[in-house]
Motif scaffolding. Structure first.
Motif, PDB file in Angstrom:
ATOM      1  N   SER A  61       0.612  85.428  89.452  1.00  0.00           N
ATOM      2  CA  SER A  61      -0.539  86.239  89.074  1.00  0.00           C
ATOM      3  C   SER A  61      -0.417  86.809  87.666  1.00  0.00           C
ATOM      4  CB  SER A  61      -0.707  87.402  90.062  1.00  0.00           C
ATOM      5  OG  SER A  61       0.481  88.190  90.104  1.00  0.00           O
ATOM      6  N   TRP A  62       0.812  86.854  87.163  1.00  0.00           N
ATOM      7  CA  TRP A  62       1.041  87.427  85.838  1.00  0.00           C
ATOM      8  C   TRP A  62       2.320  86.848  85.271  1.00  0.00           C
ATOM      9  CZ3 TRP A  62       5.255  90.183  84.115  1.00  0.00           C
ATOM     10  CH2 TRP A  62       5.120  90.842  82.874  1.00  0.00           C
ATOM     11  N   CYS A  63       2.365  86.646  83.930  1.00  0.00           N
ATOM     12  CA  CYS A  63       3.565  86.085  83.317  1.00  0.00           C
ATOM     13  C   CYS A  63       3.756  86.644  81.912  1.00  0.00           C
ATOM     14  CB  CYS A  63       3.486  84.555  83.276  1.00  0.00           C
ATOM     15  SG  CYS A  63       2.089  83.911  82.330  1.00  0.00           S
ATOM     16  N   ASN A  64       4.991  86.596  81.457  1.00  0.00           N
ATOM     17  CA  ASN A  64       5.340  87.081  80.123  1.00  0.00           C
ATOM     18  C   ASN A  64       6.486  86.238  79.576  1.00  0.00           C
ATOM     19  OD1 ASN A  64       5.627  88.612  77.807  1.00  0.00           O
ATOM     20  ND2 ASN A  64       6.917  90.137  78.798  1.00  0.00           N
ATOM     21  N   TYR A  65       6.313  85.684  78.378  1.00  0.00           N
ATOM     22  CA  TYR A  65       7.306  84.782  77.793  1.00  0.00           C
ATOM     23  C   TYR A  65       7.986  85.452  76.604  1.00  0.00           C
ATOM     24  CZ  TYR A  65       5.094  80.922  80.379  1.00  0.00           C
ATOM     25  OH  TYR A  65       4.591  80.106  81.359  1.00  0.00           O
ATOM     26  N   SER A  66       9.235  85.037  76.348  1.00  0.00           N
ATOM     27  CA  SER A  66       9.969  85.444  75.155  1.00  0.00           C
ATOM     28  C   SER A  66      10.795  84.268  74.668  1.00  0.00           C
ATOM     29  CB  SER A  66      10.894  86.636  75.443  1.00  0.00           C
ATOM     30  OG  SER A  66      10.165  87.793  75.755  1.00  0.00           O
ATOM     31  N   LEU A  67      10.829  84.089  73.333  1.00  0.00           N
ATOM     32  CA  LEU A  67      11.629  83.032  72.725  1.00  0.00           C
ATOM     33  C   LEU A  67      12.926  83.615  72.189  1.00  0.00           C
ATOM     34  CD1 LEU A  67       9.304  80.736  70.586  1.00  0.00           C
ATOM     35  CD2 LEU A  67      10.857  80.027  72.386  1.00  0.00           C
ATOM     36  N   GLY A  68      14.022  82.836  72.293  1.00  0.00           N
ATOM     37  CA  GLY A  68      15.297  83.297  71.771  1.00  0.00           C
ATOM     38  C   GLY A  68      16.111  82.168  71.184  1.00  0.00           C
ATOM     39  N   PHE A  69      17.008  82.509  70.259  1.00  0.00           N
ATOM     40  CA  PHE A  69      17.881  81.529  69.625  1.00  0.00           C
ATOM     41  C   PHE A  69      19.306  82.039  69.637  1.00  0.00           C
ATOM     42  CE2 PHE A  69      20.022  80.043  65.679  1.00  0.00           C
ATOM     43  CZ  PHE A  69      20.090  78.692  65.982  1.00  0.00           C
ATOM     44  N   GLU A  70      20.235  81.148  70.028  1.00  0.00           N
ATOM     45  CA  GLU A  70      21.657  81.488  70.067  1.00  0.00           C
ATOM     46  C   GLU A  70      22.349  80.640  69.009  1.00  0.00           C
ATOM     47  OE1 GLU A  70      25.458  81.748  70.368  1.00  0.00           O
ATOM     48  OE2 GLU A  70      24.848  79.964  71.488  1.00  0.00           O
ATOM     49  N   SER A  71      22.884  81.284  67.963  1.00  0.00           N
ATOM     50  CA  SER A  71      23.368  80.578  66.780  1.00  0.00           C
ATOM     51  C   SER A  71      24.682  79.832  67.016  1.00  0.00           C
ATOM     52  CB  SER A  71      23.549  81.563  65.619  1.00  0.00           C
ATOM     53  OG  SER A  71      24.478  82.577  65.957  1.00  0.00           O
ATOM     54  N   GLU A  72      25.531  80.289  67.942  1.00  0.00           N
ATOM     55  CA  GLU A  72      26.821  79.641  68.143  1.00  0.00           C
ATOM     56  C   GLU A  72      26.649  78.235  68.697  1.00  0.00           C
ATOM     57  OE1 GLU A  72      30.958  80.331  70.686  1.00  0.00           O
ATOM     58  OE2 GLU A  72      29.691  82.038  70.163  1.00  0.00           O
ATOM     59  N   GLU A  73      25.829  78.088  69.726  1.00  0.00           N
ATOM     60  CA  GLU A  73      25.568  76.774  70.323  1.00  0.00           C
ATOM     61  C   GLU A  73      24.283  76.158  69.792  1.00  0.00           C
ATOM     62  OE1 GLU A  73      25.644  77.316  74.521  1.00  0.00           O
ATOM     63  OE2 GLU A  73      27.802  77.681  74.608  1.00  0.00           O
ATOM     64  N   LYS A  74      23.578  76.903  68.922  1.00  0.00           N
ATOM     65  CA  LYS A  74      22.334  76.429  68.292  1.00  0.00           C
ATOM     66  C   LYS A  74      21.313  75.994  69.345  1.00  0.00           C
ATOM     67  CE  LYS A  74      24.915  74.855  64.243  1.00  0.00           C
ATOM     68  NZ  LYS A  74      25.290  73.703  63.379  1.00  0.00           N
TER      69      LYS A  74
END
Length: 377
Positions: A147-160
């Motif tokens: 019924s509801w959603c929320n997204y977030s993007l992320g980046f991890e530099s060690e494993e790229k």
């Protein structure tokens, strides 16, 4: 020589490290053409070492200015802020997004030049797109009633690695769930454990040094009281207490998360008529996290307009890099856009001119981004 490379598909006689260095200074359009010449060039430009190096270098020299991306009510716009302070914009068009940006409630999140666009009511699938390469990928369905959603993007530099964090609410099941998707690896969502089933994760989010930060509240209290920090590598949550857990966030003073000089920061205004904005920066002092208070005094140009400005119409954009601390404020006024930039270090304001937007524009979001060649299909 070009004909010989085309026909044979073999590596050129120039050492690979020299080609790597030369290519890292080329514009994106040229790199896309070189990918079509021989397999070696395609492999080089598509490789993780080159894409990561190109992203890092584009932060400093490509284009000569700060690159921005605006989410305007009628579409997306790519922009660049030159050294003279002026911002010129061009319309970003791609039919693959299927009009997601046109929906009045659509949301946008950004990290390292990649964007995620979605509708909180989950009518259509969310999409990841790269303005640099114009690549678009629709994220997989959960195959569950949401019924509801929320997204977030992320980046991890060690494993790229780039990961998408998804929060969902399931009314029929009477529960909330957390999911993760690693771009380029996972074909479906993986459910992970939340801190508490009573926690609601809300927008906006910001990714800093491999950690996604989001405001949260306990549904029984229905008020922002803390920040959830999601470590992208370990996929574990941690709770960060606010400086005043008893403060009630409501109406026009709802806070916003931004990045200032590599640190997490929160901006809010208890009352715009007071003539200032609160800025709280989370710093490590004697191995402990502490909120440092900073008061942003509004410039004189606001004096005649303050009565007509509503906090919901103001978009606060972090333009911070590792060495500076500029915050861009965009006000959607009836008379047009007012764009001001605040330097956290010198505490000075300057007005910024934006050219190329349609008349009567309404900016719903703005993002600082870098050119990124990463492929996630």
């Amino acid at each position: 020589m070009e004909k010989k490379m085309n026909s044979s598909g073999s590596n050129p006689s120039i050492p690979q490290e020299i080609i790597f260095e030369i290519f890292s200074w080329l514009p994106v359009k040229s790199l896309m053409r070189f990918k079509c010449v021989i397999k070696f060039f395609n492999s080089l430009v598509s490789g993780s070492d080159f894409t990561d190096s190109y992203r890092c270098r584009s932060m400093t020299h490509h284009g000569g200015g700060t690159k921005l991306f605006f989410h305007e009510e009628k579409g997306f716009y790519m922009a660049e802020q030159k050294e003279d302070g002026k911002i010129s914009v061009t319309l970003f068009q791609t039919e693959k997004l299927d009009g997601l940006h046109c929906y009045s409630g659509s949301c946008l999140d950004c990290v390292n030049g990649l964007f995620c666009v979605w509708e909180p009511i989950c009518v259509r699938r969310a999409a990841i797109f790269n303005p640099t390469t114009r690549e678009v990928r629709f994220l997989p369905d959960l195959n569950k009633e949401v019924s509801w959603c929320n997204y977030s993007l992320g980046f991890e530099s060690e494993e790229k690695k780039y990961k998408v964090l998804l929060s969902t609410e399931h009314v029929r099941e009477g529960c909330r769930k957390i999911w993760v998707l690693t771009l380029g690896e996972d074909e479906s969502w993986r459910e992970i454990q939340s801190i508490s089933p009573d926690i609601v994760y809300i927008m906006p989010s910001v990714c800093i040094n491999g950690v996604i930060y989001r405001f949260v509240y306990w549904s029984s209290k229905a008020n922002i009281r803390s920040i959830a920090a999601f470590d992208i590598k370990s996929e574990k949550f941690n709770i960060i207490a606010l400086w005043n857990s008893s403060h009630y966030w409501a109406g026009d003073d709802k806070p916003k998360l931004i990045e200032v000089k590599g640190n997490l920061a929160v901006t809010y205004s208890e009352n715009w008529f007071n003539g200032y904005i609160h800025l709280r920066i989370l710093e490590k002092i004697k191995k402990e996290d502490q909120w440092k208070s900073h008061i942003i005094r509004l410039p004189s140009i606001w004096n005649g307009r303050r009565l007509y400005i509503h906090f919901s119409l103001i978009r606060i954009i972090s333009l911070c890099k590792s060495s500076d601390g500029d915050i861009l404020f965009i006000m959607n006024l009836k008379s047009g856009l007012l764009c001001l930039c605040y330097d956290v270090t010198t505490e000075n304001w300057r007005e910024v001119e934006i050219k190329g937007l349609p008349q009567e524009s309404f900016i719903r979001g703005g993002y600082n981004y870098v050119e990124n060649l990463v492929a996630f299909g």
